[in-house]
Design an enzyme around this catalytic site. Sequence first.
Site, PDB file in Angstrom:
ATOM      1  N   SER A  11       0.987  -1.332  -0.213  1.00 27.86           N
ATOM      2  CA  SER A  11       0.381  -0.416   0.266  1.00 27.86           C
ATOM      3  C   SER A  11       0.630   0.908   0.034  1.00 27.86           C
ATOM      4  CB  SER A  11      -0.861  -0.028   1.370  1.00 27.86           C
ATOM      5  OG  SER A  11      -0.038  -0.043   2.450  1.00 27.86           O
ATOM      6  N   TRP A  12       1.882   1.807   0.469  1.00 31.84           N
ATOM      7  CA  TRP A  12       2.669   2.403   1.212  1.00 31.84           C
ATOM      8  C   TRP A  12       3.639   2.466  -0.528  1.00 31.84           C
ATOM      9  CZ3 TRP A  12       2.665   6.875   2.049  1.00 31.84           C
ATOM     10  CH2 TRP A  12       3.361   7.798   2.585  1.00 31.84           C
ATOM     11  N   LYS A 106       9.680   1.475   8.698  1.00 37.30           N
ATOM     12  CA  LYS A 106       9.801   1.728  10.489  1.00 37.30           C
ATOM     13  C   LYS A 106      10.016   0.655  10.788  1.00 37.30           C
ATOM     14  CE  LYS A 106       6.883   5.839   9.179  1.00 37.30           C
ATOM     15  NZ  LYS A 106       5.871   6.441   9.905  1.00 37.30           N
ATOM     16  N   SER A 136       1.197   9.539   8.063  1.00 35.36           N
ATOM     17  CA  SER A 136       1.058   9.547   6.446  1.00 35.36           C
ATOM     18  C   SER A 136       0.585   8.009   6.063  1.00 35.36           C
ATOM     19  CB  SER A 136       2.410  10.067   5.941  1.00 35.36           C
ATOM     20  OG  SER A 136       3.638   8.859   6.402  1.00 35.36           O
ATOM     21  N   ALA A 138      -1.306   5.056   4.348  1.00 39.69           N
ATOM     22  CA  ALA A 138      -0.921   5.161   2.488  1.00 39.69           C
ATOM     23  C   ALA A 138      -2.212   5.307   1.789  1.00 39.69           C
ATOM     24  CB  ALA A 138      -0.168   3.621   2.179  1.00 39.69           C
ATOM     25  N   LYS A 189       7.080   4.583  17.764  1.00 42.35           N
ATOM     26  CA  LYS A 189       5.312   4.755  17.486  1.00 42.35           C
ATOM     27  C   LYS A 189       4.539   3.943  17.844  1.00 42.35           C
ATOM     28  CE  LYS A 189       4.620   5.509  12.859  1.00 42.35           C
ATOM     29  NZ  LYS A 189       3.015   4.414  12.392  1.00 42.35           N
ATOM     30  N   ASP A 242       3.569  11.643  15.033  1.00 43.49           N
ATOM     31  CA  ASP A 242       3.157  10.034  13.548  1.00 43.49           C
ATOM     32  C   ASP A 242       2.368   9.304  14.864  1.00 43.49           C
ATOM     33  OD1 ASP A 242       3.753   8.299  11.701  1.00 43.49           O
ATOM     34  OD2 ASP A 242       5.715   7.836  11.982  1.00 43.49           O
ATOM     35  N   VAL A 277       1.689  -6.464   7.698  1.00 45.31           N
ATOM     36  CA  VAL A 277       3.022  -6.727   8.655  1.00 45.31           C
ATOM     37  C   VAL A 277       2.619  -5.796   9.700  1.00 45.31           C
ATOM     38  CG1 VAL A 277       4.718  -6.048   8.917  1.00 45.31           C
ATOM     39  CG2 VAL A 277       4.414  -6.970   6.580  1.00 45.31           C
ATOM     40  N   GLU A 279       4.102  -3.708  11.639  1.00 46.42           N
ATOM     41  CA  GLU A 279       5.744  -2.967  12.875  1.00 46.42           C
ATOM     42  C   GLU A 279       5.875  -3.612  13.802  1.00 46.42           C
ATOM     43  OE1 GLU A 279       7.560  -3.677  10.216  1.00 46.42           O
ATOM     44  OE2 GLU A 279       7.388  -2.844   8.004  1.00 46.42           O
TER      45      GLU A 279
END
Length: 340
Positions: A11-12, A106, A136, A138, A189, A242, A277, A279
Amino acid sequence: MANVGVIGAGSWGTALALLLHKNGHAVTVWSIVEEEVQMLSTKREHKSKLPGVKIPEDMEFTTNLETAVKGKDFLVLAVPSSFTRTTAKSMCPYVTENQIIVDVAKGIEEDTLMTLSQQIKNEIPQADVAVLSGPSHAEEVGRGLPTTVVIGAKSEKTAVYLQNMFKNEVFRVYTSPDLLGMELGGSLKNVIALAAGIADGMGYGDNTKAALITRGIAEISRLGIAMGSSLESFMGLTGIGDLIVTCASVHSRNRKAGYLIGQGKTMQEAMDEVQMVVEGVYSTKAAVKLGDKYGVSLPIINKVNEVLFGGKDPKEAVNELMLRDGKQEYAALLWEKVAD
């Protein structure tokens, strides 16, 4: 116009490829998955990751890494953090001296405690490695909704060049020399977002989330400063910005996984249901190790680690956080001396 290779068609990666194409650049997108490349090439839409977002006919997709890397003005590395090192190693033979690679994932590697840009530089020493980070999602960037991010690089020249490549009327880009601070904020984060999601899943309210966000950024900035980062990075877009969006957004996979855990699912069940995923799960153990290494107290992050990997009941973890010894919020603030 630049010639850009986007490594990773999730997606990103797809959203940034669309952004760069809109800015007038020639874009080639690589994926290791043949079926994904076929789907994107023929359907011109990432139906599972960015449904409803149409892909221009002149955007190219390939499974050939050499084709995606060679001769490009800069590369965007958008694979999940757990695949960053192996992908960078595969890219290395095709990367030329000082070719720019912008990492947009990230995470922190558990074994080495390296950030992603450090892993890339370790595998591709000839590259000029930069970072794009900030609030941000996606799903919103792909639809052209106003978004603001930060480009981090070792040199101002590289940062300003990339700023000009990415920025447009809906995508504002700042620059920063503090890659470490940006990457720590972007990675840690996700751990706090897991905690926020767990709290939501348990039925806790806005007060709880505000506390987690505020005390979470305190933990992240404490660790970052101990590691040599600047406080400003944690007070800006790549820190508190973020963190807010990842703890609050319906698009946040980390918050969603936490929510499912708060409702009683195991970590693996939650990750399977999210189908992307998560993260924060991969960064949690690394964060705990960094806290131990630098002697920094990370109570929220430690409790998330115990819930994920130690079988601790989330309600018990919350009780233990709330019943810790009383502390002053900011030890650097001094009391006015008054007569007894």
